[in-house]
Write a protein that holds these residues in place. Structure first.
Motif, PDB file in Angstrom:
ATOM      1  N   LEU A  24       1.012   4.865  -2.500  1.00 19.69           N
ATOM      2  CA  LEU A  24       1.661   3.842  -2.157  1.00 19.69           C
ATOM      3  C   LEU A  24       3.080   4.096  -1.619  1.00 19.69           C
ATOM      4  CD1 LEU A  24       0.411   1.571  -4.972  1.00 19.69           C
ATOM      5  CD2 LEU A  24      -0.306   1.494  -2.740  1.00 19.69           C
ATOM      6  N   ILE A  25       3.940   4.999  -2.112  1.00  9.20           N
ATOM      7  CA  ILE A  25       5.295   5.122  -1.527  1.00  9.20           C
ATOM      8  C   ILE A  25       4.952   5.930  -0.168  1.00  9.20           C
ATOM      9  CG2 ILE A  25       6.969   6.825  -2.074  1.00  9.20           C
ATOM     10  CD1 ILE A  25       6.844   6.523  -4.805  1.00  9.20           C
ATOM     11  N   PHE A  26       4.048   6.872  -0.213  1.00  8.41           N
ATOM     12  CA  PHE A  26       4.023   7.429   1.306  1.00  8.41           C
ATOM     13  C   PHE A  26       3.545   6.415   2.519  1.00  8.41           C
ATOM     14  CE2 PHE A  26       2.379  11.251  -1.257  1.00  8.41           C
ATOM     15  CZ  PHE A  26       3.435  11.504  -1.695  1.00  8.41           C
ATOM     16  N   ILE A  27       2.506   5.500   1.815  1.00 10.02           N
ATOM     17  CA  ILE A  27       2.377   4.435   2.929  1.00 10.02           C
ATOM     18  C   ILE A  27       3.408   3.594   3.258  1.00 10.02           C
ATOM     19  CG2 ILE A  27       1.016   2.263   3.123  1.00 10.02           C
ATOM     20  CD1 ILE A  27      -0.965   3.380   1.194  1.00 10.02           C
ATOM     21  N   GLU A  28       4.388   3.002   2.442  1.00  4.00           N
ATOM     22  CA  GLU A  28       5.294   2.272   2.530  1.00  4.00           C
ATOM     23  C   GLU A  28       6.338   2.963   3.259  1.00  4.00           C
ATOM     24  OE1 GLU A  28       9.460   0.478   2.619  1.00  4.00           O
ATOM     25  OE2 GLU A  28       8.803   2.419   1.470  1.00  4.00           O
ATOM     26  N   TYR A  29       6.793   4.417   3.225  1.00  2.93           N
ATOM     27  CA  TYR A  29       7.586   5.115   3.939  1.00  2.93           C
ATOM     28  C   TYR A  29       7.206   5.358   5.401  1.00  2.93           C
ATOM     29  CZ  TYR A  29      10.528   9.100   5.227  1.00  2.93           C
ATOM     30  OH  TYR A  29      11.541   9.835   5.652  1.00  2.93           O
ATOM     31  N   SER A  30       5.761   5.443   5.449  1.00  3.18           N
ATOM     32  CA  SER A  30       5.301   5.691   6.833  1.00  3.18           C
ATOM     33  C   SER A  30       5.352   4.535   7.978  1.00  3.18           C
ATOM     34  CB  SER A  30       3.884   6.138   6.809  1.00  3.18           C
ATOM     35  OG  SER A  30       3.047   5.135   6.216  1.00  3.18           O
ATOM     36  N   ILE A  31       5.434   3.334   7.221  1.00  2.00           N
ATOM     37  CA  ILE A  31       5.239   2.131   7.904  1.00  2.00           C
ATOM     38  C   ILE A  31       6.642   1.428   7.937  1.00  2.00           C
ATOM     39  CG2 ILE A  31       2.855   1.560   7.494  1.00  2.00           C
ATOM     40  CD1 ILE A  31       3.841  -0.471   5.681  1.00  2.00           C
ATOM     41  N   ASN A  32       7.638   2.056   7.376  1.00  2.00           N
ATOM     42  CA  ASN A  32       9.052   1.548   7.546  1.00  2.00           C
ATOM     43  C   ASN A  32       9.766   2.743   7.800  1.00  2.00           C
ATOM     44  OD1 ASN A  32      11.497   0.299   7.388  1.00  2.00           O
ATOM     45  ND2 ASN A  32      11.088  -0.197   4.876  1.00  2.00           N
ATOM     46  N   PHE A  33      10.596   2.525   9.086  1.00  2.00           N
ATOM     47  CA  PHE A  33      11.229   3.486   9.545  1.00  2.00           C
ATOM     48  C   PHE A  33      12.600   3.525   9.438  1.00  2.00           C
ATOM     49  CE2 PHE A  33       7.461   2.968  12.050  1.00  2.00           C
ATOM     50  CZ  PHE A  33       7.002   4.161  12.367  1.00  2.00           C
ATOM     51  N   GLN A  34      13.302   2.667   8.425  1.00  2.00           N
ATOM     52  CA  GLN A  34      14.541   2.228   8.303  1.00  2.00           C
ATOM     53  C   GLN A  34      14.902   3.064   6.977  1.00  2.00           C
ATOM     54  OE1 GLN A  34      15.464  -1.773   8.455  1.00  2.00           O
ATOM     55  NE2 GLN A  34      15.186  -1.913  10.568  1.00  2.00           N
ATOM     56  N   HIS A  35      14.828   4.318   6.907  1.00  3.83           N
ATOM     57  CA  HIS A  35      15.194   5.300   5.768  1.00  3.83           C
ATOM     58  C   HIS A  35      16.343   6.258   6.081  1.00  3.83           C
ATOM     59  CE1 HIS A  35      11.644   3.821   3.517  1.00  3.83           C
ATOM     60  NE2 HIS A  35      10.614   4.241   4.550  1.00  3.83           N
ATOM     61  N   ASN A  36      16.971   6.486   5.203  1.00  2.00           N
ATOM     62  CA  ASN A  36      18.120   7.531   5.251  1.00  2.00           C
ATOM     63  C   ASN A  36      17.464   8.938   4.515  1.00  2.00           C
ATOM     64  OD1 ASN A  36      18.236   7.136   2.487  1.00  2.00           O
ATOM     65  ND2 ASN A  36      20.114   5.984   2.403  1.00  2.00           N
ATOM     66  N   ARG A  37      18.480  10.008   4.777  1.00  2.00           N
ATOM     67  CA  ARG A  37      17.987  11.245   4.175  1.00  2.00           C
ATOM     68  C   ARG A  37      17.855  11.272   2.782  1.00  2.00           C
ATOM     69  NH1 ARG A  37      21.635  12.199   8.362  1.00  2.00           N
ATOM     70  NH2 ARG A  37      20.712  13.585   9.830  1.00  2.00           N
ATOM     71  N   LEU A  38      18.372  10.431   2.083  1.00  2.00           N
ATOM     72  CA  LEU A  38      18.035  10.316   0.579  1.00  2.00           C
ATOM     73  C   LEU A  38      16.685   9.829   0.393  1.00  2.00           C
ATOM     74  CD1 LEU A  38      21.609   9.101  -0.998  1.00  2.00           C
ATOM     75  CD2 LEU A  38      20.665  11.141  -0.921  1.00  2.00           C
ATOM     76  N   ALA A  39      16.153   8.724   1.056  1.00  2.00           N
ATOM     77  CA  ALA A  39      15.033   8.362   0.813  1.00  2.00           C
ATOM     78  C   ALA A  39      13.796   9.351   1.284  1.00  2.00           C
ATOM     79  CB  ALA A  39      14.650   7.174   1.638  1.00  2.00           C
ATOM     80  N   THR A  40      14.177  10.099   2.074  1.00  2.00           N
ATOM     81  CA  THR A  40      13.261  11.317   2.595  1.00  2.00           C
ATOM     82  C   THR A  40      13.097  12.311   1.457  1.00  2.00           C
ATOM     83  OG1 THR A  40      13.655  10.951   5.000  1.00  2.00           O
ATOM     84  CG2 THR A  40      12.570  13.081   4.237  1.00  2.00           C
ATOM     85  N   MET A  41      14.301  12.652   0.903  1.00  2.00           N
ATOM     86  CA  MET A  41      14.128  13.369  -0.137  1.00  2.00           C
ATOM     87  C   MET A  41      13.479  12.914  -1.457  1.00  2.00           C
ATOM     88  SD  MET A  41      17.854  15.285  -0.063  1.00  2.00           S
ATOM     89  CE  MET A  41      18.648  16.064   1.552  1.00  2.00           C
ATOM     90  N   PHE A  42      13.622  11.643  -1.644  1.00  2.00           N
ATOM     91  CA  PHE A  42      12.904  11.056  -2.801  1.00  2.00           C
ATOM     92  C   PHE A  42      11.490  11.210  -2.429  1.00  2.00           C
ATOM     93  CE2 PHE A  42      11.141   7.217  -4.713  1.00  2.00           C
ATOM     94  CZ  PHE A  42      11.530   7.537  -5.935  1.00  2.00           C
ATOM     95  N   VAL A  43      10.918  10.979  -1.286  1.00  2.00           N
ATOM     96  CA  VAL A  43       9.566  11.181  -0.910  1.00  2.00           C
ATOM     97  C   VAL A  43       9.063  12.826  -1.231  1.00  2.00           C
ATOM     98  CG1 VAL A  43       8.014  11.117   0.869  1.00  2.00           C
ATOM     99  CG2 VAL A  43       9.289   9.149   0.755  1.00  2.00           C
ATOM    100  N   PHE A  44      10.016  13.563  -0.510  1.00  2.00           N
ATOM    101  CA  PHE A  44       9.660  14.935  -0.661  1.00  2.00           C
ATOM    102  C   PHE A  44       9.572  15.269  -2.456  1.00  2.00           C
ATOM    103  CE2 PHE A  44      11.812  16.263   3.202  1.00  2.00           C
ATOM    104  CZ  PHE A  44      10.858  15.952   3.958  1.00  2.00           C
ATOM    105  N   MET A  45      10.418  14.534  -3.341  1.00  2.00           N
ATOM    106  CA  MET A  45      10.255  15.116  -4.458  1.00  2.00           C
ATOM    107  C   MET A  45       8.892  14.439  -5.116  1.00  2.00           C
ATOM    108  SD  MET A  45      13.055  13.574  -7.474  1.00  2.00           S
ATOM    109  CE  MET A  45      12.773  11.965  -7.371  1.00  2.00           C
ATOM    110  N   THR A  46       8.630  13.153  -4.365  1.00  2.00           N
ATOM    111  CA  THR A  46       7.576  12.465  -5.166  1.00  2.00           C
ATOM    112  C   THR A  46       6.302  13.353  -4.711  1.00  2.00           C
ATOM    113  OG1 THR A  46       8.486  10.317  -4.713  1.00  2.00           O
ATOM    114  CG2 THR A  46       6.020  10.445  -4.870  1.00  2.00           C
ATOM    115  N   ILE A  47       6.256  14.138  -3.497  1.00  2.00           N
ATOM    116  CA  ILE A  47       4.990  14.894  -2.959  1.00  2.00           C
ATOM    117  C   ILE A  47       4.859  15.937  -4.144  1.00  2.00           C
ATOM    118  CG2 ILE A  47       4.438  16.880  -1.456  1.00  2.00           C
ATOM    119  CD1 ILE A  47       5.828  15.184   0.844  1.00  2.00           C
ATOM    120  N   GLY A  48       6.027  16.631  -4.535  1.00  2.00           N
ATOM    121  CA  GLY A  48       5.849  17.522  -5.859  1.00  2.00           C
ATOM    122  C   GLY A  48       5.052  16.879  -6.984  1.00  2.00           C
ATOM    123  N   ASP A  49       5.620  15.587  -7.312  1.00  3.62           N
ATOM    124  CA  ASP A  49       5.140  14.900  -8.485  1.00  3.62           C
ATOM    125  C   ASP A  49       3.669  14.786  -8.135  1.00  3.62           C
ATOM    126  OD1 ASP A  49       7.659  15.105  -9.471  1.00  3.62           O
ATOM    127  OD2 ASP A  49       8.150  13.047  -9.048  1.00  3.62           O
TER     128      ASP A  49
END
Length: 328
Positions: A24-49
């Motif tokens: 669900l986090i990946f879906i929200e991130y992919s359809i919402n393009f207004q993200h900063n670098r911290l949000a991108t790193m948060f997604v990378f951290m979630t990939i590991g999780d």
């Protein structure tokens, strides 16, 4: 119910929720393009999780097939042996080593991106909001490649350090197996994750205090027209890293109990094992819950979409032409 099997069930449920929350986090991130670098790193951290949780699911299913299923069949056949152990070949087979490698690598990826996020967050607070290309490359190397190279996970597999743990402080899934000496097992446990986990705890605490100090002193260095927006976006991320400490601390407590040969009651040992099983598998799910509660606009937007969809469906059930014909 067996203690380890109960822990496997708890971990299986929390890991399943983490996979769903991560998607669900990946879906929200992919359809919402207004993200900063911290949000991108948060997604990378979630990939590991999510990788971590997926490895746990495989490990728990393997535990069921090798132990619970075998033991149940033994009772059905009528043998006297409980069959709660299997051969060393089965306990250190390819599936067990593969699951150990995936979960070890994924946990180190999560730790690495947590540290990357924390350091970048602190630099944001110091006014360095545009990282250089070199720094971005370094963060990707630290986040994806360093867990394999520096922690020598591949070497750990080659020498047989990864596998199933049958000790008193073992878990249903595979990680660092019982080796010849306790000191060697402690060393491999530290290299395969615990040292880096404890280091992440320390970095999290230090940077969290520094960020809170800057927040209280109102010293975020940004353009005036972007201060409010940037504050809303970055002030939530220190708390995201505290999640790591709060849900992973139970496994660390069990590790220190093993290191110092501490004697605890059976009830305390069972509670710690259950809490570790829930916490270790729930990282991505907790990230998802945290993401929702710290993003009220996102929650309102999707809630509005759900209500609009319901209104459209209810409106489509009423055909205005039919109503007009009936009125005539």
């Amino acid at each position: 119910m067996d203690l380890l099997w109960r822990a496997a069930i708890l971990n299986l449920v929390s890991s399943g929720l983490s996979v769903i929350g991560g998607i669900l986090i990946f879906i929200e991130y992919s359809i919402n393009f207004q993200h900063n670098r911290l949000a991108t790193m948060f997604v990378f951290m979630t990939i590991g999780d999510v990788m971590y949780a997926a490895g746990y699911i495989v490990g728990n299913m393997r535990y069921h097939d090798l132990y619970v299923h075998v033991e149940t069949n033994a009772y059905v056949i009528g043998t006297d042996c409980k069959c709660n152990t299997v051969s060393d070949d089965a306990s250190s087979g390819l599936l067990c080593k593969g699951q150990s490698f995936v979960t070890t690598y994924a946990s180190l990826v999560s730790f690495a991106w947590t540290c990357n996020l924390l350091i970048t967050l602190y630099l944001y607070y110091r006014g360095h909001d545009r990282p250089s290309r070199l720094r971005e490359w370094i963060m990707h190397i630290v986040g994806w490649i360093l867990p394999d190279l520096c922690v020598v996970v591949i070497i750990a597999v080659s020498v047989g350090a990864l596998g199933e743990d049958k000790g008193d402080y073992g878990v249903p899934w595979c990680w660092v197996r019982n080796v010849t000496s306790k000191g060697e097992k402690i060393l491999w446990t530290l290299l395969a994750g615990k040292f880096w986990e404890i280091l992440t705890y320390i970095i999290t605490f230090v940077i969290f205090v520094l960020c809170m100090k800057h927040t209280s002193c109102n010293r975020i260095k940004a353009d005036k027209e972007h201060v409010d927006d940037q504050s809303l976006r970055i002030q939530r991320f220190p708390y995201a890293c505290i999640i790591l400490l709060s849900v992973r601390c139970f496994g660390t407590v069990r590790f220190f109990l093993y290191v110092f040969d501490a004697q605890v009651s059976d009830t305390s040992h069972e509670w710690l094992l259950n809490l570790q099983s829930i916490g270790d598998g729930s990282l991505a799910f907790v990230n998802f819950v945290f993401y929702l509660f710290t993003n009220p606009p996102v929650v309102r937007e999707y809630w509005g979409r759900i209500r609009c969809c319901k209104r459209e469906r209810s409106g489509s059930l009423i055909n205005p032409n039919i109503i007009e014909d009936n009125s005539k």
